[in-house]
Design a protein around this motif. Structure first.
Motif, PDB file in Angstrom:
ATOM      1  N   PRO A  33       0.822  -1.209   0.000  1.00 53.01           N
ATOM      2  CA  PRO A  33       0.000   0.000   0.000  1.00 53.01           C
ATOM      3  C   PRO A  33       0.860   1.265   0.000  1.00 53.01           C
ATOM      4  O   PRO A  33       0.547   2.250  -0.655  1.00 53.01           O
ATOM      5  CB  PRO A  33      -0.826  -0.101   1.269  1.00 53.01           C
ATOM      6  CG  PRO A  33      -0.153  -1.122   2.111  1.00 53.01           C
ATOM      7  CD  PRO A  33       0.654  -1.988   1.211  1.00 53.01           C
ATOM      8  N   GLN A  50     -11.352   7.243   4.556  1.00 53.30           N
ATOM      9  CA  GLN A  50     -10.380   6.441   3.830  1.00 53.30           C
ATOM     10  C   GLN A  50      -9.057   7.184   3.790  1.00 53.30           C
ATOM     11  O   GLN A  50      -8.970   8.342   4.188  1.00 53.30           O
ATOM     12  CB  GLN A  50     -10.887   6.181   2.414  1.00 53.30           C
ATOM     13  CG  GLN A  50     -11.196   7.459   1.648  1.00 53.30           C
ATOM     14  CD  GLN A  50     -11.985   7.207   0.392  1.00 53.30           C
ATOM     15  OE1 GLN A  50     -11.433   6.699  -0.560  1.00 53.30           O
ATOM     16  NE2 GLN A  50     -13.270   7.548   0.387  1.00 53.30           N
ATOM     17  N   GLU A  51      -8.023   6.510   3.288  1.00 51.99           N
ATOM     18  CA  GLU A  51      -6.724   7.151   3.103  1.00 51.99           C
ATOM     19  C   GLU A  51      -6.931   8.472   2.370  1.00 51.99           C
ATOM     20  O   GLU A  51      -7.693   8.554   1.413  1.00 51.99           O
ATOM     21  CB  GLU A  51      -5.811   6.227   2.290  1.00 51.99           C
ATOM     22  CG  GLU A  51      -4.579   6.889   1.741  1.00 51.99           C
ATOM     23  CD  GLU A  51      -3.611   7.414   2.783  1.00 51.99           C
ATOM     24  OE1 GLU A  51      -3.018   8.471   2.545  1.00 51.99           O
ATOM     25  OE2 GLU A  51      -3.463   6.768   3.833  1.00 51.99           O
ATOM     26  N   LEU A  74      -4.406   5.285  11.384  1.00 50.51           N
ATOM     27  CA  LEU A  74      -4.865   4.698  10.125  1.00 50.51           C
ATOM     28  C   LEU A  74      -5.854   3.572  10.386  1.00 50.51           C
ATOM     29  O   LEU A  74      -6.772   3.354   9.602  1.00 50.51           O
ATOM     30  CB  LEU A  74      -3.683   4.202   9.302  1.00 50.51           C
ATOM     31  CG  LEU A  74      -2.764   5.284   8.738  1.00 50.51           C
ATOM     32  CD1 LEU A  74      -1.706   4.659   7.841  1.00 50.51           C
ATOM     33  CD2 LEU A  74      -3.535   6.343   7.986  1.00 50.51           C
ATOM     34  N   GLN A  75      -5.681   2.863  11.508  1.00 53.22           N
ATOM     35  CA  GLN A  75      -6.637   1.810  11.856  1.00 53.22           C
ATOM     36  C   GLN A  75      -8.013   2.415  12.095  1.00 53.22           C
ATOM     37  O   GLN A  75      -9.020   1.917  11.599  1.00 53.22           O
ATOM     38  CB  GLN A  75      -6.165   1.046  13.092  1.00 53.22           C
ATOM     39  CG  GLN A  75      -7.122  -0.061  13.494  1.00 53.22           C
ATOM     40  CD  GLN A  75      -6.616  -0.880  14.667  1.00 53.22           C
ATOM     41  OE1 GLN A  75      -5.466  -0.767  15.080  1.00 53.22           O
ATOM     42  NE2 GLN A  75      -7.483  -1.709  15.198  1.00 53.22           N
ATOM     43  N   LEU A  87      -9.116   5.222  10.906  1.00 60.77           N
ATOM     44  CA  LEU A  87      -9.574   5.725   9.607  1.00 60.77           C
ATOM     45  C   LEU A  87     -10.159   4.598   8.765  1.00 60.77           C
ATOM     46  O   LEU A  87     -11.176   4.763   8.098  1.00 60.77           O
ATOM     47  CB  LEU A  87      -8.394   6.381   8.884  1.00 60.77           C
ATOM     48  CG  LEU A  87      -8.682   7.244   7.685  1.00 60.77           C
ATOM     49  CD1 LEU A  87      -9.624   8.378   8.018  1.00 60.77           C
ATOM     50  CD2 LEU A  87      -7.377   7.782   7.123  1.00 60.77           C
ATOM     51  N   THR A  88      -9.537   3.424   8.834  1.00 66.96           N
ATOM     52  CA  THR A  88     -10.008   2.268   8.072  1.00 66.96           C
ATOM     53  C   THR A  88     -11.302   1.700   8.644  1.00 66.96           C
ATOM     54  O   THR A  88     -12.200   1.294   7.899  1.00 66.96           O
ATOM     55  CB  THR A  88      -8.925   1.172   8.061  1.00 66.96           C
ATOM     56  OG1 THR A  88      -7.736   1.720   7.469  1.00 66.96           O
ATOM     57  CG2 THR A  88      -9.367  -0.050   7.266  1.00 66.96           C
ATOM     58  N   GLU A  89     -11.407   1.677   9.966  1.00 65.51           N
ATOM     59  CA  GLU A  89     -12.575   1.063  10.613  1.00 65.51           C
ATOM     60  C   GLU A  89     -13.795   1.972  10.657  1.00 65.51           C
ATOM     61  O   GLU A  89     -14.923   1.486  10.746  1.00 65.51           O
ATOM     62  CB  GLU A  89     -12.204   0.629  12.032  1.00 65.51           C
ATOM     63  CG  GLU A  89     -11.200  -0.508  12.059  1.00 65.51           C
ATOM     64  CD  GLU A  89     -10.681  -0.817  13.457  1.00 65.51           C
ATOM     65  OE1 GLU A  89     -10.989  -0.049  14.406  1.00 65.51           O
ATOM     66  OE2 GLU A  89      -9.962  -1.821  13.596  1.00 65.51           O
ATOM     67  N   LYS A 141     -16.894   4.085   9.685  1.00 54.71           N
ATOM     68  CA  LYS A 141     -17.854   4.040   8.577  1.00 54.71           C
ATOM     69  C   LYS A 141     -18.303   5.447   8.166  1.00 54.71           C
ATOM     70  O   LYS A 141     -18.751   5.661   7.050  1.00 54.71           O
ATOM     71  CB  LYS A 141     -19.090   3.217   8.957  1.00 54.71           C
ATOM     72  CG  LYS A 141     -18.758   1.789   9.337  1.00 54.71           C
ATOM     73  CD  LYS A 141     -18.252   1.010   8.155  1.00 54.71           C
ATOM     74  CE  LYS A 141     -18.029  -0.438   8.535  1.00 54.71           C
ATOM     75  NZ  LYS A 141     -16.832  -1.002   7.982  1.00 54.71           N
TER      76      LYS A 141
END
Length: 163
Positions: free
Chosen positions: A13, A66-67, A104-105, A107-109, A111
């Motif tokens: 990534p 998201q990123e 980032l975790q 941000l990813t989790e 919703k």
């Protein structure tokens, strides 16, 4: 920095390093693409110039977290803050940077943006490269030429104090 991949059959990534900054660091200036975010496959409208921003303003509030917030083709980055020693980062070759006031975790989790847990200490990412975005959130994946392959890489950065 020297990177030698494990026996991976997938792309990476991103490739770089991350550090956490003291919360007093709140302002950046960079010479690279901007003023908005840019990625390997999304940078035609981000022109190379001198830009400046508060660290919290580098985040893009997508409805689906998201990123985000990457700046590409950066020649140098200056990081400053109240009562904090300013420093400059130069890359060889050009680099990407992003600053996040969340993990980032998280941000990813998350919703929705209201599920992001904001942190006072920003995380600074200095990357040699990232896999392109494509439109995988709502369409096709990144094109092959924008995928970061697991191979050997060399990347140099110079950190220096500013007066």
């Amino acid at each position: 920095l020297q990177f030698e991949p494990l026996n991976l059959l997938t792309r990476l990534p991103r490739l770089g390093f991350k550090t956490h900054l003291n919360q007093r660091y709140s302002h950046v200036t960079w010479f690279g693409r901007g003023p908005h975010e840019s990625y390997a496959d999304r940078k035609d409208s981000a022109f190379v110039d001198l830009y400046s921003s508060e660290t919290r303003d580098l985040f893009h509030h997508y409805i689906n977290p998201q990123e985000n917030g990457n700046r590409s083709d950066v020649r140098w980055l200056a990081v400053e803050g109240d009562h904090a020693p300013s420093f400059k980062i130069k890359g060889s070759p050009l680099f990407n940077f992003s600053l996040h006031h969340c993990t980032l975790q998280n941000l990813t989790e998350a919703k929705h943006t209201d599920e992001i847990k904001w942190l006072s200490e920003p995380a600074l990412f200095i990357d040699l490269a990232q896999t392109g975005l494509g439109s995988n959130a709502c369409g096709p994946d990144a094109l092959p030429e924008y995928r970061l392959k697991p191979k050997s890489y060399q990347f140099g950065i110079i950190l220096s104090p500013m007066r």
